[in-house]
Enzyme design. Structure first.
Site, short mmCIF file in Angstrom:
data_model
loop_
_atom_site.label_atom_id
_atom_site.label_comp_id
_atom_site.label_asym_id
_atom_site.label_seq_id
_atom_site.Cartn_x
_atom_site.Cartn_y
_atom_site.Cartn_z
N ALA A 259 -11.58 4.97 3.30
CA ALA A 259 -13.02 4.68 3.18
C ALA A 259 -13.63 4.02 4.41
O ALA A 259 -14.74 3.51 4.36
CB ALA A 259 -13.25 3.81 1.95
N SER A 260 -12.91 4.00 5.53
CA SER A 260 -13.45 3.37 6.74
C SER A 260 -14.73 4.05 7.20
O SER A 260 -14.93 5.25 6.97
CB SER A 260 -12.42 3.43 7.88
OG SER A 260 -11.48 2.37 7.75
N GLU B 158 -2.04 6.21 -8.09
CA GLU B 158 -2.97 7.26 -7.63
C GLU B 158 -2.80 8.53 -8.44
O GLU B 158 -1.69 8.93 -8.75
CB GLU B 158 -2.70 7.54 -6.14
CG GLU B 158 -3.56 8.66 -5.56
CD GLU B 158 -3.39 8.80 -4.03
OE1 GLU B 158 -3.17 7.77 -3.37
OE2 GLU B 158 -3.46 9.93 -3.54
N ASN C 222 -10.21 0.22 0.43
CA ASN C 222 -9.25 0.01 1.51
C ASN C 222 -9.89 0.25 2.88
O ASN C 222 -10.70 1.17 3.03
CB ASN C 222 -8.07 0.98 1.36
CG ASN C 222 -7.16 0.59 0.22
OD1 ASN C 222 -7.39 -0.40 -0.47
ND2 ASN C 222 -6.10 1.36 0.03
N THR C 223 -9.50 -0.57 3.84
CA THR C 223 -9.96 -0.39 5.21
C THR C 223 -8.78 -0.57 6.14
O THR C 223 -8.13 -1.61 6.13
CB THR C 223 -11.05 -1.42 5.56
OG1 THR C 223 -12.16 -1.27 4.66
CG2 THR C 223 -11.55 -1.20 6.99
N ASP C 224 -8.49 0.46 6.92
CA ASP C 224 -7.44 0.39 7.94
C ASP C 224 -7.99 0.91 9.26
O ASP C 224 -8.00 0.21 10.27
CB ASP C 224 -6.21 1.20 7.47
CG ASP C 224 -5.03 1.05 8.42
OD1 ASP C 224 -5.17 0.40 9.47
OD2 ASP C 224 -3.95 1.59 8.12
N ASP D 269 2.76 5.09 -5.37
CA ASP D 269 2.10 6.36 -5.10
C ASP D 269 3.10 7.51 -5.22
O ASP D 269 3.78 7.87 -4.28
CB ASP D 269 1.47 6.35 -3.71
CG ASP D 269 0.83 7.69 -3.37
OD1 ASP D 269 0.74 8.56 -4.28
OD2 ASP D 269 0.44 7.88 -2.21
N ASP E 25 0.85 -1.19 0.00
CA ASP E 25 0.00 0.00 0.00
C ASP E 25 0.89 1.25 0.00
O ASP E 25 1.83 1.34 0.79
CB ASP E 25 -0.86 -0.06 1.28
CG ASP E 25 -1.98 0.97 1.30
OD1 ASP E 25 -2.41 1.40 0.21
OD2 ASP E 25 -2.42 1.32 2.41
N HIS F 271 -9.55 4.89 -1.35
CA HIS F 271 -8.78 4.88 -0.10
C HIS F 271 -9.53 5.72 0.93
O HIS F 271 -10.43 6.48 0.59
CB HIS F 271 -7.41 5.51 -0.31
CG HIS F 271 -6.44 4.63 -1.04
ND1 HIS F 271 -5.19 4.36 -0.56
CD2 HIS F 271 -6.55 3.96 -2.20
CE1 HIS F 271 -4.56 3.57 -1.40
NE2 HIS F 271 -5.36 3.32 -2.42
ZN LIG Z 1 -4.39 5.14 1.09
#
Ligand SMILES: [Zn+2]
Length: 306
Positions: free
Chosen positions: A210-211, A133, A251-253, A103, A81, A208
């Site tokens: 997007a939580s 990106e 993406n989820t972090d 990126d 990532d 990205h």
């Molecule tokens: Zn990201």
């Protein structure tokens, strides 16, 4: 099995569902993601940030995920990532990653294109999927960047970018941001911009930052001592709408961090006698797995492993 995720990203784009990209940094987090995907028969991307790689060591975390993936009955990709340089992306390919994000979106467009194209050529030689990106995401990443105002992706530039780089999947910016503090006021995403971009390119589009950062999860962590004032995320209906418009990887972090922290605080508070750290870590792993399962259901990738 360990896979290049491109065919699943394309299937998601074509059929209106999204592959989950979940950030991990150790054995428990990686095992939680793979177990959730296995339980729901979902293809999944297990991903590491540069910060996570610094924490765990490139070879260590790659070995853990590759072994879990090899033994899994569902397709698992190992994804880098936000590789901020050509060197990091090359190192990931060398360590056996099946997917990398280069990126260099902070650079002027022509330089971003040149750097991305170089990685695309290198990675494709090893059958590695490449995400890149265009536009700039707001928010603080784990490397401690200064918060920046988002610059949204310009549709025409996205067309030029994919044509000139040959990149597989494309991260765009429409108002999401990294971290647990995404909006000052009402949540708002530029869906018109997403629709315009999706009309012009057929690559899988990546979201990205997007939580969900659900209120009840924040309240739970705060009940046991966390301090997360003004934490906000992306409402679930926004995620569904984004997927319907062409987003094929999400993406989820932050949601995984929130789940882990909440459970860890609860266990330490309610079970002061706990002494085996693997009992604590087992609880944390369970919380992360449940959250990953909920996200997979939201993304519609349940049952899409073939
Ligand atoms: Zn990201």
């Amino acid at each position: 099995m360990l896979v290049n995720p491109l065919e699943y990203l394309r299937a998601g784009r074509a059929d209106g569902w999204a592959v989950g990209g979940f950030n991990v940094y150790n054995l428990e987090s990686a095992r939680a993601v793979v177990a959730a995907a296995t339980n729901l028969r979902a293809p999944v991307m297990v991903q590491t940030s540069e910060g996570a790689v610094k924490h765990a060591g490139f070879g260590n975390i790659a070995s853990i995920v590759r072994r879990l993936a090899d033994e899994a009955s569902v397709p698992v990709a190992l994804h880098m990532d936000h590789g901020k340089s050509i060197e990091v992306a090359r190192e990931a390919v060398g360590a056996g990653y099946t997917s990398v994000m280069i990126d260099t979106s902070r650079l002027p467009l022509a330089e971003n294109i040149a750097a991305t194209r170089e990685i695309v050529e290198y990675a494709h030689d090893s059958d590695v999927q490449v995400e890149a990106e265009i536009g700039k995401l707001a928010g603080i990443e784990d490397l401690g960047e200064v918060p920046a105002e988002a610059t949204f992706t310009v549709p025409e530039e996205a067309v030029r970018f994919v044509a000139e780089t040959g990149v597989d999947s494309l991260t765009i910016t429409i108002g999401t941001s990294h971290g647990a503090f995404k909006f000052k006021g009402e949540p708002r995403l530029d869906f018109d911009r997403l629709a315009a971009i999706a009309k012009l390119i057929d690559n899988p589009i990546v979201l990205h930052g997007a939580s969900a950062v659900r209120e009840e999860d924040v309240a739970f962590a705060e009940r046991y001592g966390a301090r997360l004032p003004k934490a906000t995320g992306i409402p679930e209906e926004f995620i569904k709408r984004a997927i319907s418009l062409g987003v094929a990887k999400i993406n989820t972090d932050s949601d995984l961090r929130l789940a882990a922290l909440g459970r860890m605080r609860q266990v330490l508070t309610e079970r002061p006698d706990i002494f085996n750290l693997y009992q604590l870590m087992g609880e944390v792993e369970g919380a992360v797995r449940e959250t990953v399962e909920a996200r997979i259901r939201l993304f519609g990738s349940e049952g899409k492993a073939v």
